[in-house]
Design a protein around this motif. Structure first.
Motif, PDB file in Angstrom:
ATOM      1  N   TYR A 305       0.911  -1.327  -0.089  1.00 21.68           N
ATOM      2  CA  TYR A 305       0.113  -0.163   0.060  1.00 21.68           C
ATOM      3  C   TYR A 305       0.873   1.215   0.028  1.00 21.68           C
ATOM      4  O   TYR A 305       0.621   2.193  -0.636  1.00 21.68           O
ATOM      5  N   ALA A 306       1.998   1.151   0.713  1.00 25.33           N
ATOM      6  CA  ALA A 306       2.842   2.413   1.014  1.00 25.33           C
ATOM      7  C   ALA A 306       3.555   2.927  -0.597  1.00 25.33           C
ATOM      8  O   ALA A 306       3.661   3.602  -0.970  1.00 25.33           O
ATOM      9  N   GLU A 309       1.042   4.668  -2.330  1.00 27.49           N
ATOM     10  CA  GLU A 309       1.084   6.041  -2.078  1.00 27.49           C
ATOM     11  C   GLU A 309       2.101   7.012  -2.535  1.00 27.49           C
ATOM     12  O   GLU A 309       2.331   7.958  -3.118  1.00 27.49           O
ATOM     13  N   GLU A 375      -3.499   1.630   9.338  1.00 27.89           N
ATOM     14  CA  GLU A 375      -2.366   2.300   8.406  1.00 27.89           C
ATOM     15  C   GLU A 375      -2.793   2.017   6.923  1.00 27.89           C
ATOM     16  O   GLU A 375      -2.756   2.849   6.163  1.00 27.89           O
ATOM     17  N   GLU A 378      -5.761   4.371   6.062  1.00 31.47           N
ATOM     18  CA  GLU A 378      -5.276   5.767   5.965  1.00 31.47           C
ATOM     19  C   GLU A 378      -4.489   6.007   4.604  1.00 31.47           C
ATOM     20  O   GLU A 378      -4.567   7.037   3.884  1.00 31.47           O
ATOM     21  N   ILE A 379      -3.728   4.968   4.230  1.00 25.29           N
ATOM     22  CA  ILE A 379      -2.985   5.054   3.145  1.00 25.29           C
ATOM     23  C   ILE A 379      -3.914   5.137   1.847  1.00 25.29           C
ATOM     24  O   ILE A 379      -3.563   5.727   0.943  1.00 25.29           O
ATOM     25  N   THR A 380      -4.605   3.936   1.785  1.00 19.71           N
ATOM     26  CA  THR A 380      -5.645   4.092   0.940  1.00 19.71           C
ATOM     27  C   THR A 380      -6.543   5.513   0.658  1.00 19.71           C
ATOM     28  O   THR A 380      -6.713   5.736  -0.465  1.00 19.71           O
ATOM     29  N   SER A 382      -5.299   8.361   1.367  1.00 21.67           N
ATOM     30  CA  SER A 382      -4.177   9.398   0.792  1.00 21.67           C
ATOM     31  C   SER A 382      -4.159   8.970  -0.555  1.00 21.67           C
ATOM     32  O   SER A 382      -4.264  10.070  -1.509  1.00 21.67           O
ATOM     33  N   ASP A 456       4.622  13.719   3.242  1.00 21.96           N
ATOM     34  CA  ASP A 456       4.819  12.118   3.565  1.00 21.96           C
ATOM     35  C   ASP A 456       4.114  11.872   4.699  1.00 21.96           C
ATOM     36  O   ASP A 456       3.967  12.413   5.872  1.00 21.96           O
TER      37      ASP A 456
END
Length: 457
Positions: A305-306, A309, A375, A378-380, A382, A456
């Motif tokens: 996922y990161a 992002e 986490e 939240e990444i999704t 973003s 970031d």
């Protein structure tokens, strides 16, 4: 001095001249000017001189090997007295004085030899530093030369060879400084075969990086080589395959040192027209490793996922430079992959399978806990916000919404789970489901050079 003398002729440097510089950088440190006392061997045997001295003393006490040259000289000093070894009085006072003087001379010679070796070592390091100055001048003055790739390869190998050698630390630091220096231009008209081989070497070194500093340097090298290769053209599929293989290695191999930040430099350094490659790599990573049990562990799953992002940060450049249909297709593919992976993850989180059975040594515990799930959500969010603020990238049906029966079922299951009864998670899921229904301000932002929340996360 190097810059004043070499700079005017840097653009005239031939491959032979660059090979001569590389030859010095690759040279091993010899003892008393001889070959064979390589840096690599000394890294393993002689990093700490005090420790080595203690080991030598222990070897002598145990009857181990000693300096044969020293043994021979002492034998010569004893002379004929060696033959009288069984008698009680071997030396008289005069002979003992001569023998003491001879021993003093022998040990003085040994001390002098060590001093010479130390001075040679210092000279060797200083000479390499001056040659690194030449490499810096050439790279700075002629950054678009294809010969830069040869220097880059040599600098990577040099930094790795000297990373654990305390005596070569100045060389290591200088090589790392060259690798991480900001450079606006990249080599052009390079040989694609040479470039692909170097890219594979960079990624292989990154998988075995010893620390974050080395990984950052290799990330910068990867971005430089990738940009040069894509400028040449005809190798995009091979470059993409190399990146995909590196992602797969990190997601499935415990010892791999790659993580999402490795791709951050490439995302910021590639030309806008070259960005689709990274978007495809990110979407593939999400499809293959963001679902439960596909990656080595939950941490690696989150890194998939990161990576999405990291790539989504380049959305403004993608919109500005890439064909609208292609850009929309890339965004839709990434968002759809995130939707499917997140849905599967939520279903697993609320199920009985999300549990490691208790053992005698440890109690039962969750495979995916609230912290990691939060986490991921939240990444999704973003990624979704970065994409959907641009009309071109808005993809209908690619994100969960309140009319999605599967999404609402998974959300209700989470809310009913004792392990995930968290108002924060519920609010995040509800917000994510509402994002795609909100009007975006893409038209107001088209003239803005940067996004307001492009930090970031």
């Amino acid at each position: 001095l190097c810059e004043h003398v070499f700079a005017p002729f840097a653009d005239l440097a031939t491959p032979a001249a660059i090979d001569a510089i590389i030859g010095v950088l690759q040279a091993k440190e010899g003892v008393a000017g001889e070959e064979g006392g390589g840096i690599d061997a000394q890294m393993e045997m002689d990093v700490d001189e005090d420790e080595d001295m203690e080991e030598d003393e222990d070897m002598e006490e145990l009857g181990g090997d000693v300096d044969e040259e020293l043994r021979r000289k002492i034998h010569e000093a004893l002379g004929s007295a060696v033959e009288a070894e069984g008698e009680e009085e071997v030396f008289d006072d005069e002979q003992m004085t001569v023998f003491d003087d001879k021993l003093a001379e022998i040990f003085a010679q040994k001390k002098q030899q060590k001093t010479v070796e130390r001075d040679l070592r210092i000279s060797f390091v200083n000479f390499k530093l001056r040659v690194l100055d030449l490499a810096d001048v050439f790279w700075s003055r002629v950054p678009e030369s294809p010969l830069v790739l040869r220097l880059l390869h040599a600098l990577i190998d040099l930094s790795r060879a000297t990373r654990r050698d305390a005596r070569s630390k100045p060389i290591h630091d200088r090589a790392m400084a060259l690798l991480t220096a900001r450079r606006a231009k990249v080599p052009v008209a390079i040989e694609s075969v040479e470039g692909l081989q170097l890219l594979a070497h960079v990624h292989d070194c990154a998988r075995r990086a010893s620390d974050k500093a080395e990984l950052r340097a290799l990330s910068a090298a990867s971005a430089l080589v990738t940009r040069s290769l894509l400028d040449v053209g005809g190798v995009e599929a091979k470059v993409e395959a190399q990146y995909a293989a590196t992602v797969s290695d990190f997601m499935t191999r415990q010892a791999s040192q790659i993580h999402a930040d490795f791709f951050r430099v490439a995302s910021s350094k590639l030309r806008p027209a070259q960005l689709p490659l990274l978007w495809r790599v990110a979407a593939k990573a999400v499809r293959e490793f963001a679902h439960p049990r596909q990656a080595l562990n939950v941490f690696r799953q989150v890194q998939a996922y990161a990576l999405a992002e990291v790539v989504a940060n380049s959305a403004p450049l993608l919109v500005a430079e890439v064909d609208a249909k292609e850009a929309q297709s890339l965004a839709a593919d990434l968002l759809k992959a995130l939707h499917d992976a997140l849905l599967d993850t939520m279903v697993l989180a609320a199920s009985a399978e999300n549990l490691v059975a208790a053992t005698e040594a440890a109690p039962a515990k969750l495979i995916l806990d609230k912290t990691k799930l939060r986490e991921i959500i939240e990444i999704t969010m973003s990624v979704a916000r970065r994409c959907l603020r641009h009309d071109v990238l808005a993809a209908q049906g690619a994100l969960p919404n309140k009319e999605d029966a599967q999404w609402m079922a998974a959300l209700n299951a989470l809310a009913a789970s004792d392990n995930f009864k968290s108002p924060i998670i519920t609010r995040l899921c509800t917000t994510l489901a509402s994002i795609s229904n909100k009007p975006n301000n893409a038209n107001k932002r088209k003239s803005e050079p940067k996004e307001e929340d492009d930090e970031d996360l």
